[in-house]
Design a protein around this motif. Structure first.
Motif, PDB file in Angstrom:
ATOM      1  N   PHE A  67       1.318   6.521  -6.770  1.00 41.93           N
ATOM      2  CA  PHE A  67      -0.068   6.820  -7.093  1.00 41.93           C
ATOM      3  C   PHE A  67      -0.235   8.126  -7.987  1.00 41.93           C
ATOM      4  O   PHE A  67      -0.840   7.825  -9.254  1.00 41.93           O
ATOM      5  CB  PHE A  67      -0.783   7.259  -5.749  1.00 41.93           C
ATOM      6  N   PRO A  68       0.774   9.147  -8.087  1.00 41.00           N
ATOM      7  CA  PRO A  68       0.687   9.920  -9.380  1.00 41.00           C
ATOM      8  C   PRO A  68       0.641   9.460 -10.723  1.00 41.00           C
ATOM      9  O   PRO A  68      -0.246   9.917 -11.491  1.00 41.00           O
ATOM     10  CB  PRO A  68       1.697  10.934  -9.196  1.00 41.00           C
ATOM     11  N   THR A  95       2.399   1.580  -3.795  1.00 39.73           N
ATOM     12  CA  THR A  95       1.373   2.077  -4.248  1.00 39.73           C
ATOM     13  C   THR A  95       1.274   3.729  -4.449  1.00 39.73           C
ATOM     14  O   THR A  95       1.048   4.023  -5.132  1.00 39.73           O
ATOM     15  CB  THR A  95       0.142   0.989  -4.449  1.00 39.73           C
ATOM     16  N   GLY A  96       0.911   3.995  -2.987  1.00 41.06           N
ATOM     17  CA  GLY A  96       0.705   5.184  -2.735  1.00 41.06           C
ATOM     18  C   GLY A  96       1.690   6.039  -3.078  1.00 41.06           C
ATOM     19  O   GLY A  96       1.600   7.325  -3.713  1.00 41.06           O
ATOM     20  N   LEU A  97       3.311   5.734  -3.081  1.00 37.12           N
ATOM     21  CA  LEU A  97       4.002   6.580  -3.420  1.00 37.12           C
ATOM     22  C   LEU A  97       4.287   6.869  -5.151  1.00 37.12           C
ATOM     23  O   LEU A  97       4.588   7.724  -5.525  1.00 37.12           O
ATOM     24  CB  LEU A  97       5.392   6.049  -2.896  1.00 37.12           C
ATOM     25  N   VAL A 156       0.744  -1.073  -0.090  1.00 33.58           N
ATOM     26  CA  VAL A 156      -0.078   0.056  -0.039  1.00 33.58           C
ATOM     27  C   VAL A 156       0.875   1.359  -0.014  1.00 33.58           C
ATOM     28  O   VAL A 156       0.772   2.432  -0.799  1.00 33.58           O
ATOM     29  CB  VAL A 156      -1.037  -0.050   1.246  1.00 33.58           C
ATOM     30  N   LEU A 157       1.946   1.146   0.730  1.00 30.64           N
ATOM     31  CA  LEU A 157       2.755   2.323   0.744  1.00 30.64           C
ATOM     32  C   LEU A 157       3.500   2.537  -0.490  1.00 30.64           C
ATOM     33  O   LEU A 157       3.425   3.808  -1.028  1.00 30.64           O
ATOM     34  CB  LEU A 157       4.096   1.939   1.922  1.00 30.64           C
TER      35      LEU A 157
END
Lengths: 172, 216
Positions: B142-143, B138-140, B135-136
């Motif tokens: 994300f843009p 993918t979040g990083l 999740v971390l």
């Protein structure tokens, strides 16, 4: 042997009805359902925010968890703390607390721990894209008859059954 | 007095967090007591030897769905104030496919991995760590995923709308599908469960208490 004293699991249909009533209680009390992956997202946002605050605020995925009471008081994060407490208490009462690595008989502990970590990472990617996991989409959205949630259910089970024969060694 | 109580302002943010904790405890208790904290039990779902996951999940969905329908019908719950997760067709389908691959390999999902970890299963803790890292990461990134993430939006979109059915008829159909699914699950277990018990290599030390609870 502690495991010999372990109580059997409850009937799956009764457990399911119980789980459904918990979900219904969430709808009635809160107007929202259950979740799990959201807790991972808000805690990740919390860590990124404390390491690099401006980076977290600039990231649209993490930024949404930084409003309100902040990422560490996110509703789903507190709910997951509850899940951990409830799961622990249930296992304690039933004599099912046991340090173990669950794996197939032909799989090594190291292989199991490695694949478990990788599988968690893959699910993390999937859950972000799907906006939830088996709790937030399958259970919650499923009961609300949400189209996206039912697509998630069908996709997740189809992929799991397709991949299972390839990873048979891990389990059978 | 109508519900949902939080949405209608019966209590505030602090009360909501108390509710989160209490509801979470009940959720975790249900998952553990059904055996959903055991990766071996969950993974057996995908080899047709133990369909507990299917039975628990669908009886939970059906129970909550019927509860929502009847509480709405009786005027106890204002369904328009219950948050329906928004639909994004492609990312949710693709996300589901990716998630399912991880589910088969890991044998646990995010919620059940937490239960597995706190009841002593180290593999559960590994899934939790992996999930968090995933999740971390993918979040990083994300843009660069955002365009796909926001593709094919349909808002709060439900099965009754797709099939032009009333809420009640859609509920009835899901109940009927679930009942036939349960009958099918019992038949499949009767066929495959005994077979696997005979052929699976046994290891007395690693025998989990799973088998005792499977009956019924």
């Amino acid at each position: 042997m502690i495991s010999r004293l372990a109580k059997p699991y409850s009937n799956p249909y009764l457990a399911g009805v119980g789980l459904g009533l918990v979900l219904l209680a969430a709808f009635v009390v809160m107007g929202r359902g259950l979740g799990a992956s959201g807790a991972f997202a808000s805690s990740a946002a919390g860590v990124v925010s404390s390491v690099a605050p401006s980076h977290a605020r600039a990231n649209p995925y993490f930024a949404r968890y930084l409003g309100g009471g902040g990422p560490w008081l996110d509703w789903l994060l507190i709910e997951i703390v509850g899940v951990a407490i409830g799961g622990f208490l249930s296992a304690l009462v039933a004599g099912r607390l046991r340090v173990d690595i669950e794996r197939g008989p032909r799989f090594s502990n190291r292989a199991r721990l490695t694949t478990a970590f990788v599988a968690g990472g893959v699910m993390g990617l999937g859950a972000v894209l799907a906006r939830g996991c088996t709790s937030g989409q399958a259970l919650t959205g499923g009961a609300l008859l949400s189209v996206g949630s039912w697509l998630f259910i069908v996709g997740a089970f189809a992929a799991a059954y397709a991949v299972a024969p390839l990873v048979r060694r891990a389990w059978i | 007095m109508t519900a949902p109580y939080f949405e209608l302002g019966y209590f505030g943010e602090r009360g909501a967090l108390v509710a989160a904790l209490v509801i979470g405890i009940a959720f975790g208790w249900c998952l553990e007591s059904a055996g959903m904290g055991s990766a071996r039990k969950l993974s057996a779902q995908f080899y047709l030897t133990d369909l507990t996951v299917f039975k628990v999940m669908f009886s939970a969905i059906v129970t909550a769905m019927l509860g929502l329908f009847w509480l709405g019908r009786l005027g106890v719950l204002d369904l328009s104030r219950v948050y329906v997760p928004e639909t994004y067709i492609l990312p949710q389908l693709v996300g589901g496919l990716i998630f399912g691959m991880g589910f088969a390999l890991g044998g646990l999902c995010p919620g059940t991995s937490c239960v597995a970890a706190v009841t002593g299963r180290l593999d559960g803790a590994a899934v939790v760590l992996g999930m968090w890292s995933g999740v971390l990461a993918t979040g990083l990134f994300f843009p660069s995923l955002q365009t796909f993430y926001e593709a094919t939006p349909r808002g709060a979109f439900t099965l009754p709308q797709v099939f032009h059915l009333s809420h009640g008829v859609a509920v009835l159909i899901v109940v009927l599908v679930a009942i036939s699914g349960f009958r099918g699950a019992e038949w499949i277990e009767g066929r495959f469960a005994t077979h696997s018990k005979l052929s699976a290599p046994r290891n007395a030390l690693r025998e989990t208490p799973v088998a005792e609870g499977v009956g019924a």
